[in-house]
Structure formats: structure tokens, C-alpha cells
Enzyme design. Structure first.
Site, PDB file in Angstrom:
ATOM      1  N   GLY A   1       0.805  -1.208   0.000  1.00 53.99           N
ATOM      2  CA  GLY A   1       0.000   0.000   0.000  1.00 53.99           C
ATOM      3  C   GLY A   1       0.839   1.260   0.000  1.00 53.99           C
ATOM      4  O   GLY A   1       2.008   1.273  -0.395  1.00 53.99           O
ATOM      5  N   ASP A   2       0.225   2.334   0.468  1.00 54.08           N
ATOM      6  CA  ASP A   2       0.899   3.623   0.523  1.00 54.08           C
ATOM      7  C   ASP A   2       2.197   3.526   1.324  1.00 54.08           C
ATOM      8  O   ASP A   2       2.269   2.795   2.318  1.00 54.08           O
ATOM      9  CB  ASP A   2       0.006   4.659   1.216  1.00 54.08           C
ATOM     10  CG  ASP A   2      -1.332   4.812   0.535  1.00 54.08           C
ATOM     11  OD1 ASP A   2      -1.472   4.363  -0.612  1.00 54.08           O
ATOM     12  OD2 ASP A   2      -2.247   5.374   1.170  1.00 54.08           O
TER      13      ASP A   2
END
Length: 665
Positions: A43-44
Site C-alpha cells: 500500500g501507501d
């Protein structure tokens, strides 16, 4: 003898480990010089930081690196929660003064603060976990640190406010397109201070903010605050100004660029600030005068300049009408405008007419946020024309919005709102800067999630359904004559250590397409740095065809006439992905006599840096592994390729940087 046997055993073990690791990181489309998770969703980038000589990044897996290139994936970092929530984005800090009390034996803790997304309700609260071994993080039993009843309250980013001696959090309220600020003495107890928002890009949700200071033009005595903000599903904008201790205030120069269009190229033909003037209207849709934003029952309208715009929502979506300008002589090669409203061809569109015939037309973008679009009218210079806006639609989106018509030497076909964009590609999101807790890093570096929520769950990776983080980029904040400020981005210097043998060519007159002599990469993991001399006519169209094979290619090109760099991946992929086959475009200011295009290709991505990072485009790609051809091209005439350097790049995962290499030092 025992030492020799011990070394042999270690080398044997290391060889086995390296072979296993190498196989693990050689799946189809696996990037070879970008960080990607060993398995599972990446993810981020959360909490990028430097501490005790080691770089860390979280997602909420955890990886560390000595050099921002070679990463050790340490697996899932979070421990002790009850499983009732998902870990959404956040940050990590080193609590050097132990304000939280989580430190032991004089060793400062790492503290992670993140969004807890409750599975059963979707409510988002802010949670805290702490680490005393800098590897795993223990869930705090006093959570949440900020309670909430909202389903859209997320992505805390934290820094230490030296002036006031307290922690500061900036966090997003996505649907409201605003950021909130909180403070805390101890990372556990947080108090609301203020907010910032409703400026810049406002069509989509605001997420994953960051706030830091940067020197302007390299002057450490002239620090500016830079506020970074994700714009869903895939973009990053930034603002420059001051942090007051309670909120963020835009710099006046930047405010003029955002609110008034100061610095936008071209001469204004119409901005609707003095009524309709000599425009002729028919029907009821456009009313008697321009609107001040949204009309009754209309959703909020954003993206126009100053106070007024043409809005055909008078009386609602069912009213109809036209609005036609005075005649003018076409003298500039491009007509640019801010447009919004319905996307109905021949129904809600802007038209260019010559002798009563429609010669150009474009509908709205089906959005209440106006964005830049333009017409190429080079073939019409000298003709007498007029502009007409029509609303001949009923029902939803049966209206058109228009503002800031400009005649220009530069085309603004970006299809984006007016703001400061960090990247003009389709896959640069959730951007975060590395925080230096050692005080030894004299650079500002950021990375981003290379992906887009329009297709993130459909991409064809085999190791867990996600892609990679961008290459780390060094940032400089500089003064810009046209827009006040600009962030320049450059690949970090460490990437040069991955270069294999250089292929060099120079001073070639290019007309058509030609392979790069001597450059035949064994896979799509390479760097190309090419400089083209601008033509005298400024009508050239040139660049590079990459990942060529089986009738497909990725095109990275420059259009002199519109002064746009573009990445066309529409015919580049060996797989079909919904919503993926698009062309990304970015404006380029060509003040000199040449343009430099610096490209990094890594299996599933291309990152393009133009003129030392003044314009950057990042895009995912999924070419066939056998599509390895590389060409330079020129159309619409010949162009001089002043210089080109190309390198195949080493993998960061192979033996050369593993345990064997370390033991043999």
C-alpha cells in the site's frame, strides 16, 4: 581450518538463500530496482524515515535499507490488535525525548500513528502502536488516540514542532477536500487546532497529506512550508506557504496562481468578470449574466478563476440555450479554456465556428470542477471565427460550465484542474517524504505508491495484487517566474550504482524511426537519458518507442507545437486491464534550445523526468517480457538527437548485494 569450514558453510547457506530470494523476486512484471513487497499487498508508503543510519518504510509491512535501493522486507510489523479493524495509512516517528513514555533503558521508541478502519461499521479512528526493537509494533491498549464517528477521517502525518515544543498532526477529511491540524505533547492526547482546504484540485477526495519545510532556491535561511496532498484516485498536489502553528496559509503568489490564473500562458479572450458583454445568448440556460459559482440546487462548482463563470444551470438541468462570442481573427496556435458540466457531444459542448460551420468542438468532462482543455488551431490562423457554448440537453448533467478562454502559444490539454501537480502521469499517489531523525541527510526525498484506484485491483501481478513504490526522488523547491514556486524532482544519485555498461550516441539527425545502435536490453530494466535539439519551426514530434514487440510499443514523446511531453501506453500492454489504456500529458516550459528526456523503465513502470525534473510523468505498464525493442523517432520533420546515453540496470535483489557480497568484502 575451522574458520575456513565456517566460511564455506556460510557461503553455501548464503548461496541457497540468494538463489531462493532471486527466484522469489523474478516473477513476471516484478520490478528489479524499485521496492516491492515480497508477497501480499503493497500500500501507501507510510512513515518513511532515516534513523541510526538505516532507512525505513512501512505499509504496514516493514522494510529497511542502508541506501534507499537495497531493501530487506521484514514482514508484517503490527502486533497485539483484536482483529476488528484494518490498518490504513499513517506515519512513524522516533520519539527521541520519550514524550510518550514508551521508551525503555534510555532507548527512544518508534511510534506509529495510523487510521483504524473498523470492519463492521467502516468508521475511521486514529490508533497508536509503539516499537522498542524498531521492527515490530505493539498495539497500545489506550487506543484510539483520536475517536471518531466518521467513515472518512484518515491518513495522519506527524512531525515535531520545534518552535512550540509539541507534536503536530495533519490529517484528511477526504469528501470535504480539507485537512485538519491537531497537536499533542505526548503522541497520545490530541487537540484540534484548525483546518485548510477548498483550494486547488477539488473534484476528488483529499488524502495522505504531508507537511514539511524546504529551503527555497537552496537557501537554508529561507525556509518555506510545503503541504503535500493526495487527490484520489491517483494524483498528488502541493502547496507552498506558512505553518502558523495552528493551520497552513497559502503564499500570496501561489494564491494568485490558483485563484486568478496568474502565470497561465496566453492572452485572455474572456473571463466573464464583466458580464456577458457582447456575447449573444438564446434560451434560458445561461441566464442574463454569469454565475458566481453554483446556482440554486446545483452541486458545488469549483475550478473557475476569480468570481464569475458562464453556467447554463439557470433553471436546472432541463433548460436549454446557447451563448455565442463576438468574431475574432485567429492569431495564436491554440485556444485554451476551463470547462465543466455534462459530457454530451453535440448537447453540452464548446464549439469553434468559421463561416457558421463547426470546425472544433469538445464536450464537458461530466464534472462540476472545471479543468483545462484546448484546441489546436494552427491550420486556421488568419481565419475569422467565433466561439459558441451550447446546452441542448435535459436531465442529469444537462448543463455546461465555462471560464477563462485564452489564446496561447502553448496548449493546455491536461484535462486537470488548476493546481500545483507533482506528477503528470497516472500512477504517482500517496506521496510521502523521508523524515531524517539522524540529522545527517541534507536532501529532501520522497516516494509514492505507483498505482491508481481505477484499476488497482485488476493489475496482473502474481505476488499479491499490488505494484511497487516509485524510485526515491530528491526534491528542490525553486522560484518560478510563471507560477511562483515549483518542485523539481531528480532520481537519487544512488541509482547510478546500478548502471551496467553505457551505450552512447551523439549528434544524429533523426527523421523517422531508428533503433538505438548497440543497446539491446535483456529485459525491460533500463535507463535512457536523451537530449533533443528543438527545431526552428517548433512543429516537431519526437521521442522514444520502448518495449517494442508483437506489434506493441510504449511511446514517450514530445510535441513541440503544444509543448507537451506524453506517455502513451494504449498499445503497450501484453494484458487487458480495464480503464488502463490512456495517454498521460504534461506541460513543458521550453525556454532553451533543447529538451532533455530522462527515462527509467522497470518491468511494470516507466518514470519520465523532463528538463531536470521540471515535468515528471509516472505510469504503470505491462508489456510482454519479450517486448524488448527500443527506438528513437521523429515525425513532422527531422530533429537532431544531440546526445543519448543508455544503461541496462542491475537488479537490487540478486547475489551481488546479498550475504555473499557482504561476506566477500
Amino acid at each position: 581450518m575451522k574458520r575456513v569450514l565456517w566460511m564455506v558453510m556460510l557461503l553455501s547457506m548464503a548461496g541457497s538463500m540468494a538463489c531462493a530470494r532471486r527466484g522469489m523476486y523474478e516473477e513476471k512484471y516484478r520490478p528489479q530496482f524499485h521496492f516491492s513487497a515480497q508477497s501480499g499487498w503493497l500500500g501507501d508508503p507510510d512513515g518513511p524515515l532515516l534513523y541510526d543510519g538505516k532507512y525505513h518504510v512501512f505499509w504496514w509491512g516493514h522494510a529497511t535499507s542502508p541506501d534507499l535501493l537495497h531493501w530487506d522486507d521484514m514482514g508484517w510489523a503490527m502486533l497485539g490488535d483484536d482483529g476488528s479493524f484494518g490498518y490504513y495509512s499513517g506515519c512513524v516517528v522516533v520519539d527521541k525525548d520519550n514524550t510518550s513514555g514508551f521508551g525503555v533503558n534510555g532507548i527512544p521508541p518508534m511510534v506509529a500513528i495510523y487510521t483504524m478502519h473498523e470492519y463492521s461499521t467502516g468508521i475511521q479512528r486514529q490508533g497508536l502502536s509503539y516499537s522498542q526493537n524498531y521492527r515490530n509494533f505493539r498495539f497500545w491498549d489506550g487506543n484510539p488516540v483520536i475517536d471518531s464517528t466518521s467513515k472518512d477521517f484518515r491518513d495522519p502525518q506527524i512531525f515535531w514542532d520545534e518552535v512550540r515544543g509539541r507534536w503536530v498532526m495533519v490529517i484528511a477529511r477526504p469528501p470535504e477536500k480539507k485537512l485538519e491540524f491537531y497537536y499533542s505533547p505526548n503522541l497520545k492526547d490530541w487537540t484540534y487546532m484548525g483546518e485548510f482546504g477548498n483550494v486547488g484540485a477539488q473534484q476528488n477526495a483529499w488524502e495522505v497529506p504531508d507537511l514539511l519545510q524546504m529551503p527555497l532556491d537552496g537557501d537554508p535561511k529561507n525556509l518555506k512550508w510545503v503541504l503535500i496532498c493526495g487527490v484520489g484516485p491517483n494524483k498528488t498536489q502541493y502547496f507552498v506557504g506558512e505553518f502558523t502553528g495552528t493551520t497552513f496559509v497559502l503564499d500570496p503568489t501561489m494564491k494568485k496562481f490558483l485563484d486568478e490564473g496568474a502565470g497561465v500562458p496566453g492572452e485572455v479572450f474572456e473571463d466573464f468578470e464583466k458580464g456577458y458583454g457582447d456575447w449573444k445568448t438564446t434560451g434560458e440556460a445561461f441566464g442574463d449574466a454569469p454565475a458566481r459559482g453554483a446556482l440554486p440546487t446545483e452541486n458545488p462548482v469549483t475550478g473557475y478563476f476569480d468570481d464569475h463563470l458562464a453556467n447554463s444551470f439557470h433553471g436546472g438541468d432541463d433548460t436549454k440555450g446557447t451563448m455565442t462570442s463576438r468574431e475574432f481573427t485567429i492569431e495564436k496556435p491554440f485556444v485554451n479554456f476551463l470547462i465543466g458540466g455534462g459530457a454530451f457531444a453535440n448537447k453540452t459542448e464548446l464549439q469553434l465556428l468559421i463561416d457558421g460551420e463547426i470546425v472544433r468542438s469538445i464536450p464537458g468532462p461530466e464534472s462540476e470542477s472545471l479543468r483545462w482543455r484546448g484546441w489546436d488551431v494552427r491550420d486556421l490562423i488568419g481565419k475569422t471565427a467565433c466561439i459558441r457554448a451550447i446546452d441542448d440537453a435535459e436531465g442529469g448533467w444537462g448543463h455546461i460550465l465555462l471560464d477563462e478562454i485564452r489564446f496561447s502559444d502553448t496548449k493546455l490539454q491536461t484535462d486537470r484542474e488548476q493546481t500545483y501537480w507533482a506528477d503528470w502521469g497516472n500512477d504517482f499517489y500517496a506521496t510521502k517524504t523521508f523524515r531524517d531523525f539522524d540529522g545527517t541527510e541534507d536532501r529532501t526525498i520522497w516516494i509514492a505508491w505507483m498505482n491508481c484506484w481505477d484499476y488497482a485491483n485488476s493489475i496482473p501481478t502474481t505476488w499479491g495484487g499490488s505494484t511497487a513504490h516509485s524510485i526515491p526522488r530528491e526534491l528542490r523547491l525553486v522560484t518560478s517566474e510563471t507560477q511562483g514556486f515549483q518542485i523539481l524532482q531528480q532520481p537519487i544519485e544512488e541509482l547510478k550504482t546500478l548502471r551496467k555498461d553505457r551505450v552512447h550516441i551523439e549528434n544524429i539527425l533523426l527523421n523517422g524511426t531508428s533503433p538505438i545502435s548497440g543497446f539491446s536490453p535483456s529485459r525491460n530494466t533500463y535507463e535512457i537519458d536523451a537530449t533533443f535539439r528543438l527545431t526552428t519551426t517548433r512543429t516537431g514530434h519526437y521521442g522514444l518507442n520502448l518495449c517494442i514487440g508483437d506489434g506493441k510499443q510504449l511511446v514517450v514523446g514530445f510535441d513541440e507545437a503544444s509543448s507537451e511531453i506524453y506517455v502513451n501506453r494504449a498499445n503497450a500492454n501484453g494484458v487487458e486491464i480495464p480503464n488502463f489504456n490512456i495517454v498521460s500529458r504534461g506541460p513543458v516550459e521550453t525556454s532553451g534550445n533543447s529538451i532533455r528526456i530522462h527515462i527509467f523503465v522497470d518491468q511494470l513502470s516507466v518514470e519520465v523526468f523532463v528538463d531536470d525534473g521540471a515535468t515528471v510523468l509516472t505510469s504503470l505498464i505491462f508489456p510482454s517480457p519479450e517486448a524488448l525493442g527500443v527506438e528513437v523517432f521523429s515525425s513532422n520533420g527531422a530533429v537532431r538527437l544531440e546526445e543519448l546515453n543508455a544503461w541496462e540496470l542491475k537488479s537490487i535483489w540478486n547475489d551481488e548485494y546479498g550475504l555473499i557480497g557482504w561476506l566477500m568484502k
